[in-house]
Design an enzyme around this catalytic site. Structure first.
Site, mmCIF file in Angstrom:
data_model
loop_
_atom_site.group_PDB
_atom_site.id
_atom_site.type_symbol
_atom_site.label_atom_id
_atom_site.label_comp_id
_atom_site.label_asym_id
_atom_site.label_seq_id
_atom_site.Cartn_x
_atom_site.Cartn_y
_atom_site.Cartn_z
ATOM 1 C CE LYS A 108 13.946 -4.129 6.708
ATOM 2 N NZ LYS A 108 13.811 -5.557 5.817
ATOM 3 C CD GLN A 134 11.588 -8.297 5.973
ATOM 4 O OE1 GLN A 134 11.615 -7.060 6.074
ATOM 5 N NE2 GLN A 134 12.590 -9.054 6.667
ATOM 6 C CG ASP A 165 15.402 -4.979 0.174
ATOM 7 O OD1 ASP A 165 15.797 -4.024 1.034
ATOM 8 O OD2 ASP A 165 14.214 -5.530 0.628
#
Length: 287
Positions: free
Chosen positions: A52, A96, A119
């Protein structure tokens, strides 16, 4: 012959488009920035975060990374999230997952402002999705829709079977498909006759985490199959679908790897760019 949907090619196009838009925005002094937070040293998580961060840099965005030790407390992680939330240079925040077991992942995710939730996992983001309000959508479900759109597969009026009702893919994907006018059936671990749900569908999306769950007995000829699953096996990566057995039955199918996977990071870039633009809008109104 079954056509393979090239997710890698579609993702490259999206990433290139984002990079061009970031370069244009930079001329006016607006450069998006993504903050990734990694807690602990899980090898898989480290690989995902590195990918990412690499994509963010390639797109011309700023990289704000925070790495905390495995023993970091809830307050330690919360302090980092709050600081990034208050930083106007940070457009989006990504925590994460999975987190070490002693941490409450949902409580920490919900500290991320909805406007920086790239997200799309906060409760506020889920609420906006359910109500059809503007917001940042989860990356993998958004990537599935982008794949279907890129293949000119109509969703309005289509019968879609979503196999899997997880918070990351199944539930938000169902909402996104409904918003596009699809008729959606959802199958899950309690479904007694999976084939009865999937064989009637024009499009089958499988996101269960069960390797090889769906095969030719579950689909009708001409179906479009989107395989979200990914599993490491001695012979390589595999999905939730027995793809080889669907050759000649499915009209189109996504491969594993090279299907949905590349789209997830591409849509993360899209979300970060959107978050930066919405942040600029808020600043303009405040001024």
């Amino acid at each position: 012959m079954t056509t393979t949907i090239d997710g890698s090619r579609i993702a490259r196009r999206i990433r290139q488009q984002v990079a061009e838009e970031v370069a244009a925005a930079a001329l006016s002094g607006t450069v998006p920035g993504l903050a990734t937070i990694l807690v602990g040293d899980d090898p898989a998580s480290a690989v995902y975060v590195a990918a990412k961060r690499r994509a963010i840099k390639e797109a011309g965005m700023r990289d704000f990374h925070r790495h905390l030790p495995h023993h970091a407390t809830h307050d330690d992680v919360a302090e980092v999230i709050d600081a990034l939330a208050a930083d106007p240079e940070v457009s989006g925040i990504l925590l994460q997952l999975p987190l070490p077991r002693h941490l409450d992942g949902m409580a920490l995710i919900n500290r991320i402002p909805v406007t920086k939730d790239v997200d799309g996992l906060t409760t506020a983001s889920a609420g906006r999705l359910a109500r059809g309000e503007r917001g940042l959508r989860p990356c993998t479900p958004s990537g599935v829709l982008e794949l279907l759109d890129a293949e000119n597969i109509p969703l309005r009026g289509a019968n879609v079977a979503v196999v899997g009702w997880g918070e990351l893919v199944g539930k938000p994907l169902t909402q996104l498909l409904l918003s596009r006018g699809a008729t959606v059936s959802v199958a899950h671990e309690h479904t007694t006759d999976l084939a009865a749900v999937t064989r009637a569908a024009d499009i089958v999306v499988v996101a269960t985490g069960v390797r090889g769950l769906v095969g030719p007995e579950h689909v009708r000829p001409g179906v479009v199959v989107i395989d979200v699953g990914i599993h490491r096996t001695p012979s390589g990566l595999a999905g939730d679908v027995r793809s080889a057995e669907l050759d000649g039955i499915a009209d189109r199918i996504t491969p594993v790897p090279g299907g949905v996977g590349p789209m997830t990071i591409a849509m993360l870039l899209v979300n970060t760019l959107r978050a930066a633009r919405w942040g600029a809008e808020r600043e303009a109104v405040a001024a």
